[in-house]
Design a protein around this motif. Structure first.
Motif, PDB file in Angstrom:
ATOM      1  N   ARG A 112       0.864  -1.185   0.000  1.00 52.21           N
ATOM      2  CA  ARG A 112       0.000   0.000   0.000  1.00 52.21           C
ATOM      3  C   ARG A 112       0.900   1.235   0.000  1.00 52.21           C
ATOM      4  NH1 ARG A 112      -2.927   0.003   5.209  1.00 52.21           N
ATOM      5  NH2 ARG A 112      -1.036  -0.970   5.970  1.00 52.21           N
ATOM      6  N   PHE A 113       0.453   2.296  -0.624  1.00 51.10           N
ATOM      7  CA  PHE A 113       1.220   3.533  -0.690  1.00 51.10           C
ATOM      8  C   PHE A 113       0.380   4.630  -0.046  1.00 51.10           C
ATOM      9  CE2 PHE A 113       2.605   0.777  -4.052  1.00 51.10           C
ATOM     10  CZ  PHE A 113       3.985   0.839  -3.952  1.00 51.10           C
ATOM     11  N   LEU A 114       0.894   5.184   1.050  1.00 42.94           N
ATOM     12  CA  LEU A 114       0.161   6.206   1.795  1.00 42.94           C
ATOM     13  C   LEU A 114       0.852   7.553   1.630  1.00 42.94           C
ATOM     14  CD1 LEU A 114      -0.562   4.202   5.079  1.00 42.94           C
ATOM     15  CD2 LEU A 114      -2.034   4.494   3.065  1.00 42.94           C
ATOM     16  N   LEU A 115       0.130   8.504   1.057  1.00 42.32           N
ATOM     17  CA  LEU A 115       0.624   9.858   0.864  1.00 42.32           C
ATOM     18  C   LEU A 115       0.341  10.656   2.138  1.00 42.32           C
ATOM     19  CD1 LEU A 115      -0.865  10.213  -2.686  1.00 42.32           C
ATOM     20  CD2 LEU A 115       1.584  10.256  -2.182  1.00 42.32           C
ATOM     21  N   VAL A 116       1.391  11.191   2.741  1.00 37.97           N
ATOM     22  CA  VAL A 116       1.268  11.934   3.998  1.00 37.97           C
ATOM     23  C   VAL A 116       1.528  13.408   3.681  1.00 37.97           C
ATOM     24  CG1 VAL A 116       2.045  12.095   6.388  1.00 37.97           C
ATOM     25  CG2 VAL A 116       2.165   9.885   5.189  1.00 37.97           C
TER      26      VAL A 116
ATOM     27  N   THR B 210      -3.078   6.296  -1.614  1.00 42.44           N
ATOM     28  CA  THR B 210      -4.170   6.951  -0.895  1.00 42.44           C
ATOM     29  C   THR B 210      -3.609   7.940   0.117  1.00 42.44           C
ATOM     30  OG1 THR B 210      -4.254   5.156   0.724  1.00 42.44           O
ATOM     31  CG2 THR B 210      -5.749   4.990  -1.149  1.00 42.44           C
ATOM     32  N   TRP B 211      -4.438   8.880   0.488  1.00 44.56           N
ATOM     33  CA  TRP B 211      -4.031   9.915   1.442  1.00 44.56           C
ATOM     34  C   TRP B 211      -4.189   9.427   2.876  1.00 44.56           C
ATOM     35  CZ3 TRP B 211      -1.408  13.937  -0.180  1.00 44.56           C
ATOM     36  CH2 TRP B 211      -1.541  14.342  -1.504  1.00 44.56           C
ATOM     37  N   ALA B 212      -3.247   9.830   3.709  1.00 44.85           N
ATOM     38  CA  ALA B 212      -3.292   9.494   5.137  1.00 44.85           C
ATOM     39  C   ALA B 212      -2.823  10.699   5.949  1.00 44.85           C
ATOM     40  CB  ALA B 212      -2.415   8.279   5.417  1.00 44.85           C
TER      41      ALA B 212
ATOM     42  N   TRP C 261       0.261  11.890  -8.316  1.00 39.65           N
ATOM     43  CA  TRP C 261       0.431  10.464  -8.021  1.00 39.65           C
ATOM     44  C   TRP C 261      -0.879   9.862  -7.525  1.00 39.65           C
ATOM     45  CZ3 TRP C 261       5.729   9.878  -5.054  1.00 39.65           C
ATOM     46  CH2 TRP C 261       6.768  10.299  -5.891  1.00 39.65           C
ATOM     47  N   ALA C 262      -1.607  10.589  -6.682  1.00 34.56           N
ATOM     48  CA  ALA C 262      -2.879  10.079  -6.159  1.00 34.56           C
ATOM     49  C   ALA C 262      -3.878   9.856  -7.299  1.00 34.56           C
ATOM     50  CB  ALA C 262      -3.463  11.035  -5.123  1.00 34.56           C
ATOM     51  N   ARG C 263      -3.872  10.748  -8.283  1.00 34.70           N
ATOM     52  CA  ARG C 263      -4.774  10.597  -9.429  1.00 34.70           C
ATOM     53  C   ARG C 263      -4.320   9.473 -10.357  1.00 34.70           C
ATOM     54  NH1 ARG C 263      -4.581  16.333  -9.276  1.00 34.70           N
ATOM     55  NH2 ARG C 263      -3.066  16.349 -10.980  1.00 34.70           N
ATOM     56  N   ALA C 264      -3.019   9.301 -10.522  1.00 37.09           N
ATOM     57  CA  ALA C 264      -2.489   8.350 -11.506  1.00 37.09           C
ATOM     58  C   ALA C 264      -2.410   6.917 -10.996  1.00 37.09           C
ATOM     59  CB  ALA C 264      -1.104   8.805 -11.959  1.00 37.09           C
TER      60      ALA C 264
ATOM     61  N   ALA D  68      -4.373   5.187  11.804  1.00 34.73           N
ATOM     62  CA  ALA D  68      -5.585   4.501  11.328  1.00 34.73           C
ATOM     63  C   ALA D  68      -5.370   3.944   9.923  1.00 34.73           C
ATOM     64  CB  ALA D  68      -6.776   5.463  11.354  1.00 34.73           C
ATOM     65  N   ALA D  69      -4.716   4.699   9.057  1.00 37.69           N
ATOM     66  CA  ALA D  69      -4.477   4.239   7.692  1.00 37.69           C
ATOM     67  C   ALA D  69      -3.487   3.070   7.662  1.00 37.69           C
ATOM     68  CB  ALA D  69      -3.964   5.388   6.826  1.00 37.69           C
ATOM     69  N   ILE D  70      -2.439   3.155   8.468  1.00 38.00           N
ATOM     70  CA  ILE D  70      -1.435   2.089   8.489  1.00 38.00           C
ATOM     71  C   ILE D  70      -2.034   0.800   9.027  1.00 38.00           C
ATOM     72  CG2 ILE D  70       0.696   1.307   9.623  1.00 38.00           C
ATOM     73  CD1 ILE D  70       1.682   4.244   9.401  1.00 38.00           C
ATOM     74  N   THR D  71      -2.806   0.894  10.077  1.00 35.00           N
ATOM     75  CA  THR D  71      -3.343  -0.309  10.729  1.00 35.00           C
ATOM     76  C   THR D  71      -4.653  -0.787  10.099  1.00 35.00           C
ATOM     77  OG1 THR D  71      -4.413   1.038  12.443  1.00 35.00           O
ATOM     78  CG2 THR D  71      -2.184   0.194  12.911  1.00 35.00           C
ATOM     79  N   ALA D  72      -5.103  -0.118   9.050  1.00 37.34           N
ATOM     80  CA  ALA D  72      -6.343  -0.536   8.366  1.00 37.34           C
ATOM     81  C   ALA D  72      -6.150  -1.812   7.563  1.00 37.34           C
ATOM     82  CB  ALA D  72      -6.852   0.580   7.462  1.00 37.34           C
TER      83      ALA D  72
END
Length: 164
Positions: free
Chosen positions: A3-7, A30-32, A22-25, A51-55
């Motif tokens: 998973r790739f989380l944009l912070v 996903t945003w976190a 990157w989020a659009r492409a 929350a995003a990491i542990t989801a």
């Protein structure tokens, strides 16, 4: 599957900012958290990142820009979770930035002319975090105001962090 989380940093990235592109492409980016506006409230940002990491159980690669690097460092000082690595892009000079070693692979992307941090500060911080230094050259704060838009070099760095 990684998973790739944009912070995000302290504000909302402009539509042409590399992170928004990157989020659009990439559907797996996903945003976190979803980019909030100012003010930056560290506790809220860290809770949203946790929350995003542990989801999910799949490892995450964190992609942080500016004050998002503070969010990642604060999260790492307080929590654990399935994180494969972090791309820490132009961390700003902040007095209360955690400096403990990060428990995952990381690359600190530093600029030679960042208005929010000196290159020497970034090198010192990267050393304390145990992060590899990537000298991006004279790229300002590596944001829309500096002309980034597309940032293919950054995508290559993310791919390195995602590789086993």
């Amino acid at each position: 599957m990684t998973r790739f989380l944009l912070v995000p940093g302290r504000g909302v990235p402009f539509p042409n900012h590399w992170s928004r592109q990157w989020a659009r492409a990439h559907r797996d980016h996903t945003w976190a958290p979803e980019p909030p506006g100012p003010p930056y409230v560290a506790g809220e940002r860290v809770a949203a990142l946790h929350a995003a990491i542990t989801a999910g159980d799949a490892p995450a690669v964190l992609i942080a820009h500016s004050a998002g690097c503070l969010t990642v460092a604060l999260w790492a000082a307080e929590h654990t979770g399935p994180v494969a690595g972090a791309l820490l892009v132009t961390p700003p000079e902040i007095d209360d930035m955690p400096r403990s070693p990060l428990p995952f692979r990381s690359i600190a992307v530093l600029s030679r002319n960042d208005p929010h941090a000196t290159f020497a500060y970034g090198e010192q911080l990267a050393g304390q975090w145990g992060a590899e230094v990537h000298d991006a050259g004279r790229v300002g704060h590596l944001d829309s105001k500096s002309g980034f838009g597309p940032w293919p070099e950054g995508e290559k760095l993310v791919a390195r962090l995602a590789a086993p």
